[in-house]
Design a protein around this motif. Structure first.
Motif, PDB file in Angstrom:
ATOM      1  N   PHE A  32       0.859  -1.182   0.000  1.00  0.00           N
ATOM      2  CA  PHE A  32       0.000   0.000   0.000  1.00  0.00           C
ATOM      3  C   PHE A  32       0.895   1.230   0.000  1.00  0.00           C
ATOM      4  O   PHE A  32       1.857   1.301   0.753  1.00  0.00           O
ATOM      5  N   GLY A  33       0.558   2.199  -0.831  1.00  0.00           N
ATOM      6  CA  GLY A  33       1.305   3.451  -0.828  1.00  0.00           C
ATOM      7  C   GLY A  33       2.710   3.262  -1.346  1.00  0.00           C
ATOM      8  O   GLY A  33       2.952   2.482  -2.263  1.00  0.00           O
ATOM      9  N   ALA A  34       3.648   3.942  -0.689  1.00  0.00           N
ATOM     10  CA  ALA A  34       5.029   3.961  -1.158  1.00  0.00           C
ATOM     11  C   ALA A  34       5.562   2.536  -1.327  1.00  0.00           C
ATOM     12  O   ALA A  34       5.322   1.675  -0.494  1.00  0.00           O
ATOM     13  N   THR A  35       6.289   2.307  -2.399  1.00  0.00           N
ATOM     14  CA  THR A  35       6.865   0.982  -2.603  1.00  0.00           C
ATOM     15  C   THR A  35       8.133   0.844  -1.757  1.00  0.00           C
ATOM     16  O   THR A  35       8.564   1.789  -1.125  1.00  0.00           O
ATOM     17  N   GLY A  36       8.701  -0.324  -1.762  1.00  0.00           N
ATOM     18  CA  GLY A  36       9.900  -0.542  -0.949  1.00  0.00           C
ATOM     19  C   GLY A  36       9.633  -1.688  -0.003  1.00  0.00           C
ATOM     20  O   GLY A  36       8.496  -1.935   0.373  1.00  0.00           O
ATOM     21  N   ALA A  37      10.705  -2.351   0.376  1.00  0.00           N
ATOM     22  CA  ALA A  37      10.581  -3.585   1.153  1.00  0.00           C
ATOM     23  C   ALA A  37       9.786  -3.385   2.446  1.00  0.00           C
ATOM     24  O   ALA A  37       9.115  -4.279   2.908  1.00  0.00           O
ATOM     25  N   GLN A  38       9.871  -2.169   3.016  1.00  0.00           N
ATOM     26  CA  GLN A  38       9.223  -1.960   4.303  1.00  0.00           C
ATOM     27  C   GLN A  38       7.705  -1.889   4.229  1.00  0.00           C
ATOM     28  O   GLN A  38       7.041  -1.900   5.228  1.00  0.00           O
ATOM     29  N   SER A  39       7.166  -1.710   3.001  1.00  0.00           N
ATOM     30  CA  SER A  39       5.741  -1.415   2.978  1.00  0.00           C
ATOM     31  C   SER A  39       4.850  -2.624   2.742  1.00  0.00           C
ATOM     32  O   SER A  39       3.648  -2.470   2.630  1.00  0.00           O
ATOM     33  N   ALA A  40       5.389  -3.837   2.669  1.00  0.00           N
ATOM     34  CA  ALA A  40       4.506  -5.000   2.518  1.00  0.00           C
ATOM     35  C   ALA A  40       3.666  -5.123   3.778  1.00  0.00           C
ATOM     36  O   ALA A  40       4.181  -5.221   4.883  1.00  0.00           O
ATOM     37  N   LEU A  41       2.354  -5.066   3.600  1.00  0.00           N
ATOM     38  CA  LEU A  41       1.473  -5.190   4.753  1.00  0.00           C
ATOM     39  C   LEU A  41       1.290  -6.660   5.097  1.00  0.00           C
ATOM     40  O   LEU A  41       0.965  -7.002   6.221  1.00  0.00           O
ATOM     41  N   CYS A  42       1.519  -7.502   4.097  1.00  0.00           N
ATOM     42  CA  CYS A  42       1.097  -8.880   4.267  1.00  0.00           C
ATOM     43  C   CYS A  42       1.780  -9.769   3.245  1.00  0.00           C
ATOM     44  O   CYS A  42       2.158  -9.297   2.175  1.00  0.00           O
ATOM     45  N   GLY A  43       1.944 -11.040   3.566  1.00  0.00           N
ATOM     46  CA  GLY A  43       2.506 -11.976   2.601  1.00  0.00           C
ATOM     47  C   GLY A  43       1.989 -13.377   2.870  1.00  0.00           C
ATOM     48  O   GLY A  43       1.571 -13.687   3.989  1.00  0.00           O
ATOM     49  N   GLY A  44       2.012 -14.202   1.831  1.00  0.00           N
ATOM     50  CA  GLY A  44       1.548 -15.566   2.047  1.00  0.00           C
ATOM     51  C   GLY A  44       1.699 -16.406   0.805  1.00  0.00           C
ATOM     52  O   GLY A  44       2.326 -15.976  -0.166  1.00  0.00           O
ATOM     53  N   GLY A  45       1.127 -17.601   0.849  1.00  0.00           N
ATOM     54  CA  GLY A  45       1.191 -18.471  -0.311  1.00  0.00           C
ATOM     55  C   GLY A  45       0.937 -19.920   0.044  1.00  0.00           C
ATOM     56  O   GLY A  45       0.594 -20.254   1.180  1.00  0.00           O
ATOM     57  N   ARG A  46       1.150 -20.772  -0.966  1.00  0.00           N
ATOM     58  CA  ARG A  46       0.873 -22.205  -0.827  1.00  0.00           C
ATOM     59  C   ARG A  46       2.133 -22.947  -0.387  1.00  0.00           C
ATOM     60  O   ARG A  46       3.230 -22.650  -0.859  1.00  0.00           O
ATOM     61  N   TYR A  47       1.951 -23.877   0.536  1.00  0.00           N
ATOM     62  CA  TYR A  47       3.094 -24.678   1.009  1.00  0.00           C
ATOM     63  C   TYR A  47       2.649 -26.132   1.184  1.00  0.00           C
ATOM     64  O   TYR A  47       2.292 -26.570   2.255  1.00  0.00           O
ATOM     65  N   ASP A  48       2.676 -26.887   0.105  1.00  0.00           N
ATOM     66  CA  ASP A  48       2.086 -28.226   0.107  1.00  0.00           C
ATOM     67  C   ASP A  48       2.952 -29.310   0.759  1.00  0.00           C
ATOM     68  O   ASP A  48       2.466 -30.405   1.011  1.00  0.00           O
ATOM     69  N   ASP A  49       4.229 -29.028   1.033  1.00  0.00           N
ATOM     70  CA  ASP A  49       5.105 -30.088   1.573  1.00  0.00           C
ATOM     71  C   ASP A  49       5.371 -29.979   3.069  1.00  0.00           C
ATOM     72  O   ASP A  49       5.947 -30.879   3.670  1.00  0.00           O
ATOM     73  N   LEU A  50       4.980 -28.841   3.664  1.00  0.00           N
ATOM     74  CA  LEU A  50       5.435 -28.579   5.032  1.00  0.00           C
ATOM     75  C   LEU A  50       4.868 -29.568   6.056  1.00  0.00           C
ATOM     76  O   LEU A  50       5.580 -30.011   6.961  1.00  0.00           O
ATOM     77  N   VAL A  51       3.590 -29.920   5.921  1.00  0.00           N
ATOM     78  CA  VAL A  51       2.989 -30.828   6.901  1.00  0.00           C
ATOM     79  C   VAL A  51       3.721 -32.179   6.852  1.00  0.00           C
ATOM     80  O   VAL A  51       4.081 -32.747   7.885  1.00  0.00           O
ATOM     81  N   ARG A  52       3.978 -32.636   5.648  1.00  0.00           N
ATOM     82  CA  ARG A  52       4.715 -33.905   5.500  1.00  0.00           C
ATOM     83  C   ARG A  52       6.133 -33.759   6.065  1.00  0.00           C
ATOM     84  O   ARG A  52       6.609 -34.622   6.797  1.00  0.00           O
ATOM     85  N   ASP A  53       6.783 -32.652   5.751  1.00  0.00           N
ATOM     86  CA  ASP A  53       8.147 -32.449   6.259  1.00  0.00           C
ATOM     87  C   ASP A  53       8.187 -32.376   7.786  1.00  0.00           C
ATOM     88  O   ASP A  53       9.223 -32.623   8.399  1.00  0.00           O
ATOM     89  N   CYS A  54       7.068 -31.989   8.386  1.00  0.00           N
ATOM     90  CA  CYS A  54       7.017 -31.945   9.855  1.00  0.00           C
ATOM     91  C   CYS A  54       6.599 -33.290  10.438  1.00  0.00           C
ATOM     92  O   CYS A  54       6.306 -33.397  11.629  1.00  0.00           O
ATOM     93  N   GLY A  55       6.509 -34.328   9.587  1.00  0.00           N
ATOM     94  CA  GLY A  55       6.222 -35.671  10.088  1.00  0.00           C
ATOM     95  C   GLY A  55       4.762 -36.086   9.953  1.00  0.00           C
ATOM     96  O   GLY A  55       4.374 -37.149  10.434  1.00  0.00           O
ATOM     97  N   GLY A  56       3.937 -35.272   9.312  1.00  0.00           N
ATOM     98  CA  GLY A  56       2.514 -35.597   9.162  1.00  0.00           C
ATOM     99  C   GLY A  56       2.221 -36.208   7.807  1.00  0.00           C
ATOM    100  O   GLY A  56       3.132 -36.425   7.006  1.00  0.00           O
ATOM    101  N   PRO A  57       0.936 -36.502   7.559  1.00  0.00           N
ATOM    102  CA  PRO A  57       0.551 -37.038   6.252  1.00  0.00           C
ATOM    103  C   PRO A  57       0.617 -35.944   5.181  1.00  0.00           C
ATOM    104  O   PRO A  57       0.612 -34.758   5.520  1.00  0.00           O
ATOM    105  N   ASP A  58       0.643 -36.344   3.924  1.00  0.00           N
ATOM    106  CA  ASP A  58       0.640 -35.378   2.823  1.00  0.00           C
ATOM    107  C   ASP A  58      -0.575 -34.473   2.940  1.00  0.00           C
ATOM    108  O   ASP A  58      -1.700 -34.951   2.880  1.00  0.00           O
ATOM    109  N   THR A  59      -0.375 -33.193   3.157  1.00  0.00           N
ATOM    110  CA  THR A  59      -1.498 -32.282   3.378  1.00  0.00           C
ATOM    111  C   THR A  59      -1.227 -30.949   2.694  1.00  0.00           C
ATOM    112  O   THR A  59      -0.376 -30.185   3.145  1.00  0.00           O
ATOM    113  N   PRO A  60      -1.914 -30.680   1.603  1.00  0.00           N
ATOM    114  CA  PRO A  60      -1.695 -29.394   0.945  1.00  0.00           C
ATOM    115  C   PRO A  60      -2.174 -28.241   1.831  1.00  0.00           C
ATOM    116  O   PRO A  60      -3.099 -28.428   2.628  1.00  0.00           O
TER     117      PRO A  60
END
Ligand code: AMP
Length: 418
Positions: free
Chosen positions: A270-298
């Protein structure tokens, strides 16, 4: 002053608290409307949880963690983010057996030993969500929609939603080789330690703060190497965002500072660009649950920085003093019990504050006006059995039997709302 707060931390004083509550409740009510359930995890976890999930070569793990050994000799870390903890809790509480999708949200403090500057703190707060158990692109879209709707409810307009896909392992295998070749060709511009880090994890070069945009833009991008299924998933996300009217721009250099992402990723500016101005971030991580020892869970998630949202929020009131409805003035120490009782009765109707300062009548009435009270109720030692009722909006004054205060307040407030 004998003590000051630790560098990179901040206090939220009553002057700002209403803004904080507005931001928290905007997200909370969006989560409620979308059927998300809250989850709370400890602020510290076993260090290994973050090293494994966030990634050893990330800035967060290699430079920014608050890690300590407890008295039992365990290595613990103040959470630098909450996704890993939520996955740990999801598995440890058997939630993967609860069936169906788990839509979870959290809010709380996070800790990173970052260089303090505007919008960057060492203790900061994130509100976020994790959705576990669906590989549908519609879920990627839903979490972006939650962010956009929450921010819109706070008055943000013209948000810049940036989108990319970092691809699954299948896409990244070839890309990593190509990228590493490109980095090696520019080895003379990179320190030996950094080169060692990028050799192990070349994608990290995109979020390093050491190289400028020109350098990064000269490197190959992941979106040119997406395998068919990753490209199709990413296209569905873009199509659906368009279909529900969420504007976005594609940013082929967006990779995020955590290793666990495996598909579409996004950031909201929002507003001025630059690394400091990201209000939020996210995305898909389909391998993490399995990597933490759980079943395949997208899974898909996001987290938003409360400090940045509070600071950037449009139309902030200059002065956050919120009016209290009833101000109970208490004249004479002998009237204190009666004043407490009057306020107790009044609170069934609306918020009431009792002045227990022992100051003069005049000063208490002035204080009430400053607090923007609607009604002042004066309980005076000299007049047992009755109280004065000053309606500051109607500019009327009268005397009310103390026994009838509740009925009188109720009638008056119904009169107000008619
Ligand atoms: P990240 O987990 O790094 O993707 O961060 C998600 C969001 O948290 C960012 O978009 C920021 O709004 C916020 N954030 C991250 N690091 C900090 C920090 N050191 N100080 C304040 N906010 C932060």
């Amino acid at each position: 002053m004998k003590y000051t707060r630790p560098r990179g931390t901040h206090d939220v004083t009553p002057a700002e608290i209403d803004r904080w509550r507005a931001v928290e409740s905007a997200f909370e009510s969006t989560f409620d409307r979308f059927g998300y359930r809250g989850i709370r995890t400890p602020v510290f976890e076993a260090t290994d949880l973050f090293v494994r999930s966030v990634g050893e070569q990330t800035d967060i793990v290699s430079k920014e963690m608050y890690t300590f050994t407890d008295r039992g000799g365990r290595s613990l870390t103040l959470r630098p983010e909450n996704t890993a903890s939520v996955i740990r809790a999801y598995l440890e509480n058997g939630m993967h057996r609860w069936g169906g999708l788990q839509r979870l949200w959290y809010v709380g403090p996070m800790f990173r030993y970052d260089r303090p500057q505007a919008g960057r703190y060492r203790q900061f707060h994130q509100v976020g969500a994790e959705v576990l158990g669906s590989s549908s692109a519609a879920v990627d879209v839903e979490v972006i929609q939650i962010v956009v709707e929450s921010l819109a409810a706070l008055g943000f307009e013209g948000l810049d939603v940036r989108l990319n896909s970092v691809g699954s392992e299948a896409s990244r295998a070839e890309y990593r080789t190509v990228l590493l070749d490109a980095i090696r060709q520019r080895a003379e511009e990179i320190s030996p330690e950094a080169l060692d880090r990028y050799t192990r994890n070349p994608l990290r070069i995109f979020d390093s703060k050491e190289y400028g945009d020109r350098f990064k833009q000269s490197l190959p991008v992941i979106s040119d190497y997406l395998v068919e299924s990753d490209a199709a998933h990413y296209a569905r996300v873009r199509d659906m965002l368009g279909a529900i009217g969420i504007a976005f721009t594609e940013d082929r250099h967006l990779v995020r500072g955590l290793d666990y992402y495996t598909g579409p990723v996004f950031e909201v500016y929002f507003g001025a660009t630059g690394a400091q101005s990201a209000l939020c971030g996210g995305g898909r991580y389909d391998d993490l649950v399995r990597d933490c020892g759980g079943p395949d869970t997208p899974a898909v998630g996001f987290s938003a920085g409360l400090e940045r949202i509070v600071e950037a929020m449009p139309g902030q009131p200059a002065d956050d003093v919120r009016g209290v409805h009833y101000y109970v003035a208490c004249i004479g120490a002998g009237a204190e019990a009666r004043a407490l009782n009057a306020a107790r009765v009044l609170r069934d109707v609306a918020p009431a504050e009792v002045d227990l300062s022992g100051r003069s009548r005049k000063t208490q009435l002035e204080a009430a006006a400053k607090k923007k009270a609607h009604v002042i109720v004066v309980v005076d030692d000299a007049t047992p059995g009755t109280v004065e009722w000053h309606d500051l909006r109607a500019r009327t004054e009268r005397r009310v039997q103390e026994d009838h205060l509740d009925a009188f307040a109720r009638d008056a407030s119904e009169g107000d709302s008619r």
